[in-house]
Write a protein that holds these residues in place. Structure first.
Motif, PDB file in Angstrom:
ATOM      1  N   ILE A  64      69.209  26.765  42.556  1.00 44.57           N
ATOM      2  CA  ILE A  64      70.358  27.451  43.154  1.00 44.57           C
ATOM      3  C   ILE A  64      71.606  26.600  42.993  1.00 44.57           C
ATOM      4  CG2 ILE A  64      71.373  28.327  45.286  1.00 44.57           C
ATOM      5  CD1 ILE A  64      68.498  28.884  46.245  1.00 44.57           C
ATOM      6  N   ASN A  65      71.498  25.314  43.333  1.00 48.44           N
ATOM      7  CA  ASN A  65      72.633  24.403  43.209  1.00 48.44           C
ATOM      8  C   ASN A  65      73.092  24.296  41.762  1.00 48.44           C
ATOM      9  OD1 ASN A  65      72.340  23.940  45.947  1.00 48.44           O
ATOM     10  ND2 ASN A  65      71.231  22.009  45.682  1.00 48.44           N
ATOM     11  N   PHE A  66      72.124  24.321  40.849  1.00 47.16           N
ATOM     12  CA  PHE A  66      72.406  24.236  39.420  1.00 47.16           C
ATOM     13  C   PHE A  66      73.214  25.441  38.947  1.00 47.16           C
ATOM     14  CE2 PHE A  66      70.922  25.227  35.038  1.00 47.16           C
ATOM     15  CZ  PHE A  66      71.339  24.085  34.382  1.00 47.16           C
ATOM     16  N   LEU A  67      72.934  26.604  39.533  1.00 47.36           N
ATOM     17  CA  LEU A  67      73.590  27.841  39.111  1.00 47.36           C
ATOM     18  C   LEU A  67      74.878  28.140  39.868  1.00 47.36           C
ATOM     19  CD1 LEU A  67      70.493  30.202  38.734  1.00 47.36           C
ATOM     20  CD2 LEU A  67      71.745  29.008  36.938  1.00 47.36           C
ATOM     21  N   CYS A  68      75.111  27.427  40.956  1.00 48.21           N
ATOM     22  CA  CYS A  68      76.297  27.691  41.774  1.00 48.21           C
ATOM     23  C   CYS A  68      77.392  26.676  41.492  1.00 48.21           C
ATOM     24  CB  CYS A  68      75.939  27.649  43.261  1.00 48.21           C
ATOM     25  SG  CYS A  68      74.848  28.976  43.787  1.00 48.21           S
TER      26      CYS A  68
ATOM     27  N   LYS B 230      74.558  27.206  30.458  1.00 48.46           N
ATOM     28  CA  LYS B 230      73.485  26.345  30.936  1.00 48.46           C
ATOM     29  C   LYS B 230      72.134  26.937  30.533  1.00 48.46           C
ATOM     30  CE  LYS B 230      75.796  24.087  34.815  1.00 48.46           C
ATOM     31  NZ  LYS B 230      75.617  23.588  36.192  1.00 48.46           N
ATOM     32  N   ILE B 231      71.123  26.084  30.511  1.00 44.93           N
ATOM     33  CA  ILE B 231      69.773  26.500  30.132  1.00 44.93           C
ATOM     34  C   ILE B 231      68.812  26.172  31.260  1.00 44.93           C
ATOM     35  CG2 ILE B 231      67.855  26.129  28.532  1.00 44.93           C
ATOM     36  CD1 ILE B 231      69.892  25.462  26.378  1.00 44.93           C
ATOM     37  N   LEU B 232      67.990  27.133  31.617  1.00 46.27           N
ATOM     38  CA  LEU B 232      66.944  26.925  32.611  1.00 46.27           C
ATOM     39  C   LEU B 232      65.598  26.987  31.899  1.00 46.27           C
ATOM     40  CD1 LEU B 232      65.872  26.693  35.535  1.00 46.27           C
ATOM     41  CD2 LEU B 232      66.032  29.198  35.682  1.00 46.27           C
ATOM     42  N   ILE B 233      64.744  25.982  32.148  1.00 49.10           N
ATOM     43  CA  ILE B 233      63.421  25.929  31.541  1.00 49.10           C
ATOM     44  C   ILE B 233      62.367  26.020  32.642  1.00 49.10           C
ATOM     45  CG2 ILE B 233      61.830  24.606  30.105  1.00 49.10           C
ATOM     46  CD1 ILE B 233      64.233  23.182  28.881  1.00 49.10           C
TER      47      ILE B 233
ATOM     48  N   THR C 193      74.867  38.442  38.604  1.00 45.35           N
ATOM     49  CA  THR C 193      75.626  38.997  39.713  1.00 45.35           C
ATOM     50  C   THR C 193      76.619  37.988  40.281  1.00 45.35           C
ATOM     51  OG1 THR C 193      73.727  40.357  40.294  1.00 45.35           O
ATOM     52  CG2 THR C 193      75.427  40.149  41.961  1.00 45.35           C
ATOM     53  N   HIS C 194      76.316  36.718  40.091  1.00 49.29           N
ATOM     54  CA  HIS C 194      77.133  35.690  40.741  1.00 49.29           C
ATOM     55  C   HIS C 194      78.008  34.889  39.776  1.00 49.29           C
ATOM     56  CE1 HIS C 194      78.238  33.288  44.162  1.00 49.29           C
ATOM     57  NE2 HIS C 194      77.911  32.179  43.529  1.00 49.29           N
ATOM     58  N   GLU C 195      77.426  33.963  39.041  1.00 54.66           N
ATOM     59  CA  GLU C 195      78.241  33.043  38.253  1.00 54.66           C
ATOM     60  C   GLU C 195      78.266  33.321  36.749  1.00 54.66           C
ATOM     61  OE1 GLU C 195      80.184  30.990  39.446  1.00 54.66           O
ATOM     62  OE2 GLU C 195      79.507  30.426  41.445  1.00 54.66           O
ATOM     63  N   LYS C 196      77.183  33.886  36.223  1.00 52.37           N
ATOM     64  CA  LYS C 196      77.045  34.103  34.784  1.00 52.37           C
ATOM     65  C   LYS C 196      77.211  32.783  34.014  1.00 52.37           C
ATOM     66  CE  LYS C 196      78.510  38.932  34.822  1.00 52.37           C
ATOM     67  NZ  LYS C 196      79.442  39.955  34.311  1.00 52.37           N
ATOM     68  N   LYS C 197      76.394  31.816  34.406  1.00 49.80           N
ATOM     69  CA  LYS C 197      76.459  30.492  33.783  1.00 49.80           C
ATOM     70  C   LYS C 197      75.336  30.258  32.780  1.00 49.80           C
ATOM     71  CE  LYS C 197      77.515  27.162  36.759  1.00 49.80           C
ATOM     72  NZ  LYS C 197      77.470  26.325  37.990  1.00 49.80           N
ATOM     73  N   LEU C 198      74.252  31.019  32.902  1.00 50.87           N
ATOM     74  CA  LEU C 198      73.104  30.817  32.039  1.00 50.87           C
ATOM     75  C   LEU C 198      73.290  31.455  30.664  1.00 50.87           C
ATOM     76  CD1 LEU C 198      70.121  31.457  34.499  1.00 50.87           C
ATOM     77  CD2 LEU C 198      70.681  29.287  33.390  1.00 50.87           C
TER      78      LEU C 198
ATOM     79  N   ILE D 138      65.830  35.823  27.685  1.00 54.57           N
ATOM     80  CA  ILE D 138      64.569  35.152  27.965  1.00 54.57           C
ATOM     81  C   ILE D 138      63.890  34.774  26.654  1.00 54.57           C
ATOM     82  CG2 ILE D 138      62.274  35.352  28.983  1.00 54.57           C
ATOM     83  CD1 ILE D 138      63.374  37.224  31.044  1.00 54.57           C
ATOM     84  N   LYS D 139      63.597  33.488  26.513  1.00 54.91           N
ATOM     85  CA  LYS D 139      62.908  32.976  25.331  1.00 54.91           C
ATOM     86  C   LYS D 139      61.563  32.385  25.768  1.00 54.91           C
ATOM     87  CE  LYS D 139      66.903  33.631  23.244  1.00 54.91           C
ATOM     88  NZ  LYS D 139      67.131  34.758  22.323  1.00 54.91           N
ATOM     89  N   VAL D 140      60.592  32.443  24.889  1.00 51.14           N
ATOM     90  CA  VAL D 140      59.270  31.916  25.212  1.00 51.14           C
ATOM     91  C   VAL D 140      58.910  30.772  24.270  1.00 51.14           C
ATOM     92  CG1 VAL D 140      56.802  32.392  25.391  1.00 51.14           C
ATOM     93  CG2 VAL D 140      58.469  34.131  26.087  1.00 51.14           C
ATOM     94  N   ALA D 141      58.571  29.627  24.862  1.00 52.30           N
ATOM     95  CA  ALA D 141      58.051  28.496  24.104  1.00 52.30           C
ATOM     96  C   ALA D 141      56.546  28.464  24.356  1.00 52.30           C
ATOM     97  CB  ALA D 141      58.709  27.191  24.552  1.00 52.30           C
TER      98      ALA D 141
END
Length: 258
Positions: A42-46, A56-59, A109-114, A142-145
C-alpha cells in the motif's frame, strides 16, 4: 496516506475477508505478517507529499525462495523504490492472479503508478496452473514468470542449456479435469541443481549472489522455451529483462561478485 489505505480496504479486504474459527498463535502471527506485507505494498503504491513516481513494478511470488532471490537482485541494483517484491497471500497460482488484479484495481482507481504486475509461480502439482495462465492473459498489465517444473529450473539454466536428461516421470491426478497429468519431477530438478550448487537450500539468501555473474548466460539459455508453459522451460528470464530495462542496469553490474 490514510485515505489511500481506506480505499485499498475496499478493493482488497472486502474480497478476501472470511469468517474463520479462532486461530492458533502461529496462524495469528502468519496473518499479522501478511498484513504487514500488504501495508508495505500500500505504501509503495501511495504517493507522499504529492510525489508520484510512475512505472513501478510489483512482483508477487509463490514462495520465499523467489522472494529472497528477487529481493537480493533489486536491492543490489538500487531498485527498491521502483520495484516491490512480495510473497503472495496464497501459493495457488489462480489466487496469485486474483491478488494481482486486486492491486491493479486499487492502483487504477487511485494513483496509476504500476506499469505491470509480475506473478512468479511454478508448474509443480498445481491444479489451477492452466486456469491461472489463461486468466492472467486477459489483463495486459499482468505478466507471468513461470517455471516448469519449478523455480530451481531457472537456477539450473545458469549452468546448462541442454536438458536431454529431463522427462515426464511424475503422474498426478487432477480432480479438476478428472485425468492424470504427466509432469516433470521437481525433486529431480532440485537434485540436478545440487550437483551444480553444492549445499543448495531453498532458504539460502545468498543464491543470487552466487549466481549473479551467470545471469546473462541464464537469460540466453532460457530462450529455448519462454512461451510454452506446459513444456520444460522458464519465462523468468523475461522478468529479469524487464527489471534490467526498468532500472537501466548495465552489463558490468553482472560481473560483480559482492
Amino acid at each position: 496516506m490514510k485515505q489511500c489505505n481506506e480505499v485499498f480496504q475496499n478493493f482488497y479486504l472486502r474480497r478476501t475477508k472470511k469468517v474463520t474459527p479462532i486461530a492458533k498463535p502461529q496462524a495469528i502471527m502468519a496473518k499479522r505478517k501478511q498484513e504487514i506485507e500488504n501495508q508495505k505494498v500500500i505504501n509503495f503504491l501511495c504517493s507522499e507529499n504529492g510525489n508520484v513516481q510512475k512505472d513501478k513494478i510489483l512482483i508477487l511470488c509463490e514462495g520465499y525462495t523467489e522472494v529472497k532471490y528477487f529481493s537480493s537482485l533489486v536491492e543490489k541494483s538500487d531498485g527498491l523504490e521502483k520495484i516491490k517484491i512480495k510473497k503472495g497471500k496464497d501459493v495457488d497460482p489462480l489466487s496469485l492472479v486474483g491478488e494481482a488484479k486486486r492491486y491493479l484495481s486499487f492502483d487504477r482507481t487511485h494513483e496509476k503508478k504500476l506499469s505491470e504486475v509480475w506473478i512468479v509461480f511454478d508448474r509443480d502439482n498445481h491444479y489451477s496452473y492452466q486456469s491461472a495462465l489463461e486468466k492472467a492473459s486477459r489483463d495486459s498489465q499482468i505478466k507471468v514468470a513461470w517455471s516448469n517444473p519449478c523455480f530451481e529450473f531457472w537456477f539450473l539454466l545458469h549452468f546448462r542449456r541442454k536438458f536431454d536428461d529431463f522427462s515426464r516421470t511424475k503422474s498426478v491426478w487432477n480432480p479438476t479435469t478428472n485425468e492424470f497429468e504427466h509432469l516433470y519431477d521437481s525433486k529431480a530438478c532440485v537434485s540436478k541443481l545440487k550437483s551444480c550448487i553444492q549445499g543448495y537450500k531453498k532458504s539460502d539468501i545468498s543464491t543470487f549472489k552466487n549466481l549473479r555473474t551467470r545471469t546473462l548466460k541464464a537469460i540466453e539459455n532460457s530462450s529455448f522455451n519462454q512461451s510454452d508453459a506446459n513444456e520444460l522451460g522458464s519465462s523468468v528470464g523475461l522478468l529479469i529483462q524487464s527489471i534490467i530495462d526498468s532500472l537501466v542496469i548495465q552489463d558490468d553490474f553482472w560481473n560483480k561478485e559482492d
